[in-house]
Write an enzyme that holds these catalytic residues in place. Structure first.
Site, PDB file in Angstrom:
ATOM      1  N   SER A  52      -1.313  -3.594   3.066  1.00 17.94           N
ATOM      2  CA  SER A  52      -0.951  -2.883   4.286  1.00 17.94           C
ATOM      3  C   SER A  52       0.511  -2.993   4.674  1.00 17.94           C
ATOM      4  CB  SER A  52      -1.819  -3.366   5.456  1.00 17.94           C
ATOM      5  OG  SER A  52      -1.719  -4.768   5.610  1.00 17.94           O
ATOM      6  N   HIS A 278       2.153  -6.448  11.930  1.00 20.83           N
ATOM      7  CA  HIS A 278       2.612  -5.609  10.821  1.00 20.83           C
ATOM      8  C   HIS A 278       3.927  -4.914  11.184  1.00 20.83           C
ATOM      9  CE1 HIS A 278      -1.309  -6.206   9.072  1.00 20.83           C
ATOM     10  NE2 HIS A 278      -0.991  -5.451   8.030  1.00 20.83           N
TER      11      HIS A 278
END
Length: 299
Positions: A52, A278
């Site tokens: 990811s 993230h």
């Protein structure tokens, strides 16, 4: 770094220098990045692999719901910097080294995208193998027991060994095997292993809050574990004939504790479109810059 649920309400914990002018820099990096002659241009076949941090879940615009892949992830930004590049992007949230050779849900094994015509491969992998999501969940739960201490570090090292260090050691041969698999399928390709950007404050000073529920003493420990993972990746790249891209150094100061306008890694409660913990759009752009700088230098 894991695959995130599609429901916005369940997008919980996940794991997770100007830009080089495209064609000139990439042409310097790899002969295939430029025309072989004025009359016989060669398009670069670029394949992007990884988890990811490479697919960029929730970063606009999402182009693959299953893998939560963004059209503005770092592979896409690298590819768009050169008109001579064709990108096959199979990065997928939640990917581990095992998903390079076996299906990940409905997604085919990522290495299936690599073949003898491939000129360039980028790979970001390892975070899910070491259980980053589980570690962060544990740290968040334990923070309330000793907010001024380091309860997560104490828990993960309490048996006399460091569980994260052991996980990194166990992941080492898996990363090496993936790089070997890439070389086997694409013997002439340039292979680039891309490390993880700076997630935690480099100075070890934390920012414990509702959006960052980590105990003050655990920030330095988690920083050190990320550095340990990146060091392992750099070593395996060197030993396996790949180029390592350090995305940590150029992102220092833009970790999850930085102010919203300067933050390239989102908190547990993102304020910019991105998965928790993230890279946001600026983070993916910074990673792309680091990759392009690496491609611009053969050694």
């Amino acid at each position: 770094m894991r695959r995130l649920p599609t429901s916005g309400a369940k997008r919980a914990l996940a794991m997770g220098a100007a830009l080089i002018s495209g064609v000139a820099a990439l042409a310097t990096a790899h002969p295939a990045m430029a025309s072989t002659t004025a009359h016989h241009p060669h398009r670069v076949d670029y394949v992007a692999l990884g988890d990811s941090y490479a697919s960029a879940p929730l970063v606009p615009d999402q182009v693959d719901a299953d893998c939560q892949r963004s059209s503005n992830n770092y592979p896409s930004l690298v590819a768009r910097s050169s008109a001579a590049t064709t990108l096959t992007d199979v990065t997928c949230s939640g990917a581990t080294t095992a998903d390079m050779t076996t299906p990940q849900g409905t997604a085919a094994p990522q290495l299936d995208a690599v073949n003898r015509h491939t000129d360039l491969v980028t790979l970001t992998i390892g975070g899910n193998d070491i259980g980053f999501t589980t570690v962060m969940g544990t740290c968040a739960k334990l923070s309330a027991t000793d907010p001024a201490g380091a309860p997560c570090r104490d828990h993960l090292t309490g048996s006399g060994t460091d569980q994260v260090t052991e996980s990194i050691a166990a992941t080492t041969p898996k990363v090496a095997a993936v790089i070997r698999g890439i070389h086997h399928r694409a013997p002439h390709a340039r292979v680039v292993l891309v490390g993880y950007p700076d997630i935690f404050p480099e100075d070890g000073v934390g920012c414990t809050s509702a959006s960052v529920p980590l105990a003050a003493g655990d920030f330095a420990y988690l920083r050190d574990k990320e550095k340990e993972l990146n060091s392992m990746l750099a070593r395996q790249a060197r030993l396996s004939g790949a180029k390592y891209v350090n995305t940590y150094a150029p992102t220092v100061g833009h970790d999850l504790c930085a102010p919203a306008g300067e933050r390239w890694i989102e908190t547990f409660a993102p304020q910019s479109p991105a998965a928790p913990l993230h890279p946001n759009t600026r983070g993916e752009s910074a990673m792309a810059t680091a990759v392009k700088l690496a491609l611009a230098h053969r050694h």
